[in-house]
Design an enzyme around this catalytic site. Structure first.
Site, short mmCIF file in Angstrom:
data_model
loop_
_atom_site.label_atom_id
_atom_site.label_comp_id
_atom_site.label_asym_id
_atom_site.label_seq_id
_atom_site.Cartn_x
_atom_site.Cartn_y
_atom_site.Cartn_z
N CYS A 2 124.43 50.96 24.66
CA CYS A 2 123.83 51.91 25.51
C CYS A 2 124.33 53.36 24.86
O CYS A 2 124.66 53.54 23.70
CB CYS A 2 124.42 51.76 26.82
SG CYS A 2 124.60 50.06 27.48
N ASP A 104 130.05 42.41 30.94
CA ASP A 104 131.51 42.60 30.02
C ASP A 104 132.23 43.91 30.45
O ASP A 104 133.41 43.82 30.23
CB ASP A 104 131.13 42.40 28.57
CG ASP A 104 130.20 43.36 28.32
OD1 ASP A 104 129.06 43.54 28.74
OD2 ASP A 104 130.48 43.79 26.90
N ILE A 299 114.58 42.86 4.35
CA ILE A 299 114.13 43.71 3.91
C ILE A 299 113.66 43.65 2.46
O ILE A 299 114.30 43.15 1.71
CB ILE A 299 114.93 45.14 3.87
CG1 ILE A 299 115.17 45.46 5.26
CG2 ILE A 299 114.07 46.28 2.96
CD1 ILE A 299 116.11 46.77 5.33
#
Length: 669
Positions: A2, A104, A299
């Site tokens: 976040c 959590d 990639i």
């Protein structure tokens, strides 16, 4: 994962503006697009906000942060993941603690109330940055994980401590005036940062393994920086010697557990996969644990000298993974350069950062929020060519001169592409670092060796201000002698890399910032601190056995790796530099024309336009040596990055930009 932000006033009577808190979260919407929350109780003088990316406990109402617990005594906001949290929840429940969510994150405030902050930090396992306010002691804690996987910045104004997961959140506060710090600017041009610093005046980082304890007393802040963990390589007297199998089995067991814990999520989990043994080991273990095929994201570059897609495909086939290859060319890399700098908030020396940003975008487009990655392996098991160089030069007493010369030649030949970047093209000695470490580690030499170029690139005023500044001295001052004294030279080299390049490069513009730019969480299993603490006990001669780097890891993973990978020497993962392809070079020049024209350089007052032009011409000269071109390529990327930082963060009004973003999202209070 976040984004967190907050404001701590110097007096409880200073109420925190709700919309400013929300604006700070809104400008980091990319970190948490699933939900947002804020709190700022009256007559407390503290406010926090949170932009949420839902991975554990997808219930939006139940998992919303900040948490306000224990009758309002505790306010808490968290960015990251805590592993093994179910065990801790179980233990706390047995002690009578009642949880309000399945998240959590909620274990931290309850652990803190039960045992205090010191004991809480010893219990936490994972990557995290969090803020916790305790009204009873009128104290704010800002805490960052052991290696600095998750970012956390802070600044002090006349009346507030302002903090956030990204610098842009701090600059969104109207009391914070964006300006370059001259020393920070200098370090943007030479790649390596001084731990705890940024490019911006008055904006600091909480260092890895540290917490800030900020107590409010009589309208003043008492700011205490406390180290709670560091990478501890044993001194010779502490080092117990076991047989090879002990270390091989230990690494295998610890890494297996680290991978198993990081597969825990309420959303699908994939893996990044290159042609190195690090990501291949992670994929191999994850595939062995998972009951379903793992999707592996690779990639691929349009230059065969730098492309590892075919080797990665061999590993994917061996474990039955679903390989997803993203092919990148000059258009994609340079068209997204400016956007990448907005997210990294620091300069980059190579477009690998852009490539990783494009990959995280690709991953989210395929509806994945989480991937396991191989970062940290080279740091723990001495995989970088600079470590081998230091081992040959300083760590092999009694090594026959002919054997040493042969190994050095092999190292140089296998890493020609990176001479001037991953390896120094010329020896650079910092007397201050020599005094602290005993020698100047090879990992720092390419960048400190750019100091003269960087000084000439600065405009006259900035150069005069830094006339007596020695970057090596500033870095040495931040290295803890207690973790260097009496250590083996390889231990010292790895410790210095972990304190500088790992946090400031690998985990920043190669990790969190370009991953979270597209709301994607990366989980580097090698940086599990239980594994790291075990790896530190491995004798140096087993980390690098002769000319074979990462010996113990290779043996631990031998049963998982195809023969090609097991026998392959370390190959640094980089994007092709601009000078290797005329199309890339023209793209880079176009970016300079757009963001670093002579008029823009003059207006910004940062870069010497004449010396920049000299470097551009030198780069186009066919007689310039290859190693010089690699170094100049890095410097030019840094100059462009400086001008983009100026464009993004100095020229723009970020408080207004954040407000507009909140309005656009409908985050209006």
């Amino acid at each position: 994962m976040c984004g967190i932000a907050g404001i701590f006033a110097n007096s409880p009577e200073r109420n925190i503006d709700s919309q400013i808190l929300v604006n700070m979260a809104a400008i980091m919407h990319h970190r948490g697009p699933d939900n947002y929350g804020y709190c700022n109780p009256k007559q407390v003088g503290i406010g926090m906000s949170h932009a949420r990316l839902s991975i554990i406990d997808l219930n939006e109402a139940r998992g919303r942060q900040p948490f306000i617990l224990h009758g309002g005594q505790i306010i808490f906001a968290h960015n990251g993941e805590f592993y093994d949290y179910q065990r801790l929840r179980g233990e706390l429940t047995m002690q009578g603690v009642r949880f309000e969510t399945k998240s959590d994150s909620e274990i931290v405030p309850h652990l803190y109330l039960q045992t205090g902050m010191d004991h809480t930090l010893r219990q936490l396992r994972g990557e995290f940055a969090f803020s916790l306010y305790d009204e009873q002691t009128d104290t704010l804690y800002l805490v960052r994980d052991r290696f600095g996987i998750k970012p956390l910045y802070w600044s002090q104004t006349a009346n507030h401590i302002v903090f956030g997961s990204e610098i842009k959140a701090i600059l969104a506060h109207p009391e914070v005036t964006p300006a370059f710090d001259s020393q920070g600017l200098f370090h943007q041009l030479i790649q390596v940062m001084v731990p705890g610093t940024t490019a911006f005046k008055g904006v600091h980082q909480v260092e890895p393994g540290h917490m800030l304890k900020i107590t409010r007393r009589n309208s003043e802040f008492q700011v205490e920086t406390i180290k709670y963990w560091d990478m501890h390589f044993p001194v010779p007297a502490e080092r117990a010697r076991h047989d090879d199998e002990y270390y091989i089995t230990g690494v295998r067991d610890q890494l297996l557990q680290a991978v198993q814990l990081r597969l825990n999520a309420d959303v699908p989990v994939g893996c990044y996969l290159s042609g190195g043994i690090d990501s291949c080991s992670i994929l191999g273990l994850a595939s062995a644990i998972s009951q379903e095929p793992i999707r592996a994201f690779t990639i691929s570059f349009d230059d065969e000298a730098y492309d590892e897609a075919s080797i990665a495909a061999e590993m994917a086939h061996a474990v039955g993974a679903e390989q997803d290859v993203l092919k990148l060319n000059a258009d994609l890399l340079y068209d997204n350069f400016a956007r990448t700098i907005w997210h990294t908030e620091r300069t980059i020396y190579n477009t690998l950062a852009v490539a990783k940003l494009m990959m995280s975008q690709h991953v989210t487009h395929h509806h994945y929020k989480v991937v396991l990655t191989g970062e940290g392996s080279d740091e723990l098991f001495a995989g970088y060519p600079a470590f081998r160089k230091d081992m040959f030069l300083h760590g092999m007493e009694g090594l026959h001169a002919e054997q040493a010369a042969e190994w050095q030649h092999t190292l140089s030949e296998s890493n020609k592409l990176f001479q001037g970047a991953m390896l120094p093209k010329d020896e650079y000695v910092s007397s201050a670092i020599n005094r602290k470490v005993g020698f100047t580690p090879s990992c720092l030499q390419p960048w400190l060796g750019c100091s003269d170029l960087a000084r000439q690139l600065l405009n006259d005023e900035r150069r005069a201000e830094l006339a007596d500044y020695e970057p090596g001295e500033a870095i040495a001052a931040r290295l803890d002698e207690n973790y260097l004294k009496d250590r083996h030279p390889l231990d010292k080299a790895q410790y210095v890399w972990i304190k500088t390049m790992l946090e400031g490069q690998i985990l920043t513009w190669g990790g969190d910032r370009v991953d979270m730019a597209n709301s994607m969480e990366a989980r580097p299993a090698f940086l599990d601190h239980h594994l790291a603490e075990f790896a530190a006990t491995i004798p140096p001669e087993l980390r690098i056995r002769g000319n074979n780097e990462k010996y113990v890891l290779k043996e631990a993973m031998k049963h998982l790796l195809p023969t090609t990978l097991y026998e392959r020497q370390k190959f640094a993962f980089m994007a092709p530099p601009a000078h290797t392809d005329d199309k890339k070079w023209q793209k880079l020049k176009a970016l300079f024309a757009r963001y670093a024209s002579p008029e823009q350089l003059k207006q910004a007052g940062l870069i010497n336009a004449d010396y920049l032009q000299y470097l551009m011409e030198k780069q186009e000269n066919s007689e310039t040596p290859a190693a010089d071109k690699i170094q100049i390529d890095a410097i030019l990327n840094h100059v462009l990055g400086v001008m983009l930082l100026h464009h993004h963060f100095i020229e723009q009004d970020l408080s207004q930009l954040a407000h507009d973003k909140a309005q656009q999202l409908g985050w209006v209070v």
